[in-house]
Design a protein around this motif. Structure first.
Motif, mmCIF file in Angstrom:
data_model
loop_
_atom_site.group_PDB
_atom_site.id
_atom_site.type_symbol
_atom_site.label_atom_id
_atom_site.label_comp_id
_atom_site.label_asym_id
_atom_site.label_seq_id
_atom_site.Cartn_x
_atom_site.Cartn_y
_atom_site.Cartn_z
ATOM 1 N N VAL A 240 0.853 -1.198 0.000
ATOM 2 C CA VAL A 240 0.000 0.000 0.000
ATOM 3 C C VAL A 240 0.883 1.241 0.000
ATOM 4 O O VAL A 240 0.638 2.193 -0.760
ATOM 5 C CB VAL A 240 -0.952 -0.005 1.216
ATOM 6 N N ASP A 241 1.925 1.252 0.840
ATOM 7 C CA ASP A 241 2.836 2.400 0.895
ATOM 8 C C ASP A 241 3.551 2.620 -0.435
ATOM 9 O O ASP A 241 3.833 3.758 -0.809
ATOM 10 C CB ASP A 241 3.875 2.215 2.003
ATOM 11 N N GLN A 242 3.834 1.548 -1.145
ATOM 12 C CA GLN A 242 4.528 1.652 -2.433
ATOM 13 C C GLN A 242 3.584 2.073 -3.553
ATOM 14 O O GLN A 242 4.031 2.434 -4.632
ATOM 15 C CB GLN A 242 5.175 0.309 -2.806
ATOM 16 N N GLY A 243 2.272 1.978 -3.326
ATOM 17 C CA GLY A 243 1.297 2.334 -4.350
ATOM 18 C C GLY A 243 1.101 1.242 -5.389
ATOM 19 O O GLY A 243 0.653 1.515 -6.504
ATOM 20 N N ASP A 244 1.427 -0.008 -5.034
ATOM 21 C CA ASP A 244 1.305 -1.137 -5.962
ATOM 22 C C ASP A 244 -0.128 -1.621 -6.139
ATOM 23 O O ASP A 244 -0.402 -2.400 -7.042
ATOM 24 C CB ASP A 244 2.144 -2.327 -5.475
ATOM 25 N N LEU A 245 -1.034 -1.194 -5.272
ATOM 26 C CA LEU A 245 -2.396 -1.728 -5.276
ATOM 27 C C LEU A 245 -3.403 -0.659 -5.670
ATOM 28 O O LEU A 245 -3.253 0.514 -5.332
ATOM 29 C CB LEU A 245 -2.755 -2.270 -3.888
ATOM 30 N N SER A 246 -4.451 -1.117 -6.341
ATOM 31 C CA SER A 246 -5.557 -0.195 -6.628
ATOM 32 C C SER A 246 -6.387 -0.039 -5.352
ATOM 33 O O SER A 246 -6.219 -0.792 -4.391
ATOM 34 C CB SER A 246 -6.421 -0.755 -7.761
ATOM 35 N N GLU A 247 -7.315 0.923 -5.359
ATOM 36 C CA GLU A 247 -8.163 1.122 -4.174
ATOM 37 C C GLU A 247 -9.000 -0.114 -3.888
ATOM 38 O O GLU A 247 -9.192 -0.478 -2.723
ATOM 39 C CB GLU A 247 -9.053 2.353 -4.364
ATOM 40 N N ASP A 248 -9.512 -0.752 -4.940
ATOM 41 C CA ASP A 248 -10.310 -1.973 -4.743
ATOM 42 C C ASP A 248 -9.464 -3.086 -4.127
ATOM 43 O O ASP A 248 -9.924 -3.809 -3.233
ATOM 44 C CB ASP A 248 -10.904 -2.447 -6.076
ATOM 45 N N ASP A 249 -8.221 -3.220 -4.614
ATOM 46 C CA ASP A 249 -7.328 -4.237 -4.063
ATOM 47 C C ASP A 249 -7.015 -3.945 -2.589
ATOM 48 O O ASP A 249 -6.975 -4.865 -1.765
ATOM 49 C CB ASP A 249 -6.025 -4.302 -4.859
ATOM 50 N N GLU A 250 -6.811 -2.687 -2.274
ATOM 51 C CA GLU A 250 -6.548 -2.308 -0.884
ATOM 52 C C GLU A 250 -7.732 -2.645 0.010
ATOM 53 O O GLU A 250 -7.555 -3.176 1.109
ATOM 54 C CB GLU A 250 -6.230 -0.817 -0.778
ATOM 55 N N GLU A 251 -8.932 -2.343 -0.454
ATOM 56 C CA GLU A 251 -10.140 -2.642 0.329
ATOM 57 C C GLU A 251 -10.300 -4.141 0.536
ATOM 58 O O GLU A 251 -10.588 -4.603 1.639
ATOM 59 C CB GLU A 251 -11.384 -2.077 -0.369
ATOM 60 N N ARG A 252 -10.118 -4.899 -0.544
ATOM 61 C CA ARG A 252 -10.277 -6.353 -0.462
ATOM 62 C C ARG A 252 -9.224 -6.960 0.468
ATOM 63 O O ARG A 252 -9.525 -7.824 1.295
ATOM 64 C CB ARG A 252 -10.189 -6.960 -1.861
ATOM 65 N N ALA B 183 -10.062 -6.052 4.114
ATOM 66 C CA ALA B 183 -11.191 -6.852 4.608
ATOM 67 C C ALA B 183 -10.753 -8.291 4.883
ATOM 68 O O ALA B 183 -11.132 -8.889 5.900
ATOM 69 C CB ALA B 183 -12.333 -6.825 3.592
ATOM 70 N N THR B 184 -9.926 -8.842 4.014
ATOM 71 C CA THR B 184 -9.439 -10.215 4.199
ATOM 72 C C THR B 184 -8.598 -10.333 5.457
ATOM 73 O O THR B 184 -8.761 -11.284 6.242
ATOM 74 C CB THR B 184 -8.612 -10.652 2.971
ATOM 75 N N LEU B 185 -7.721 -9.375 5.685
ATOM 76 C CA LEU B 185 -6.882 -9.414 6.882
ATOM 77 C C LEU B 185 -7.699 -9.237 8.158
ATOM 78 O O LEU B 185 -7.406 -9.860 9.178
ATOM 79 C CB LEU B 185 -5.780 -8.352 6.793
#
Length: 135
Positions: free
Chosen positions: A82-94, A97-99
């Motif tokens: 997340v800090d690196q910006g490798d994920l989209s907002e949807d990926d971050e949310e998913r 939620a999984t964690l």
């Protein structure tokens, strides 16, 4: 270099191997290593105390400790991504939620066996604890 019998050793690697083998040879427990009944003394560290009444709980504790360690590593990796910006907002949310679901399941499993997440933090002696302190 002479060996224990006073003979000259021809191969230093063979001598080192023999010394290492002697140093790490498993020895049976001495009678003084065993706990005395009625003293309340714990068995020495390094000895397995396979109490039939607690073996299931101890095994569950070990498995949950490994799962918790992996969960925390995954969480740190996710935060790094997340800090690196490798994920989209949807990926971050998913991922978030999984964690959170995984953390809830861990708490449920611990409660089922009468454990807390703090019980999973093994003391590694001079190295400290296995898991970092909670933030």
């Amino acid at each position: 270099m002479a060996d224990d019998d006073g003979r000259e050793a021809s191969d230093p690697l063979a001598v080192a191997a023999e010394i290492t083998a002697r140093a790490f040879r498993l020895l049976p427990a001495e009678p003084s290593d065993r706990t005395r009944s009625g003293t309340g003394a714990r068995p020495p560290a390094g000895r397995i105390n396979a109490d039939p009444d607690t073996v299931e709980r101890d095994l569950v504790r070990l498995v949950l400790t490994l799962v918790e360690l992996l969960r925390q590593l995954m969480e740190r990796q996710a935060l790094h991504r997340v800090d690196q910006g490798d994920l989209s907002e949807d990926d971050e949310e998913r991922l978030g939620a999984t964690l959170m679901v995984l953390h809830d399941r861990m708490t449920e499993l611990c409660a089922r066996y009468g454990l807390t997440l703090d019980d999973l933090n093994l003391d590694l002696g001079p190295l400290g604890t296995l898991l970092p302190p909670p933030d």
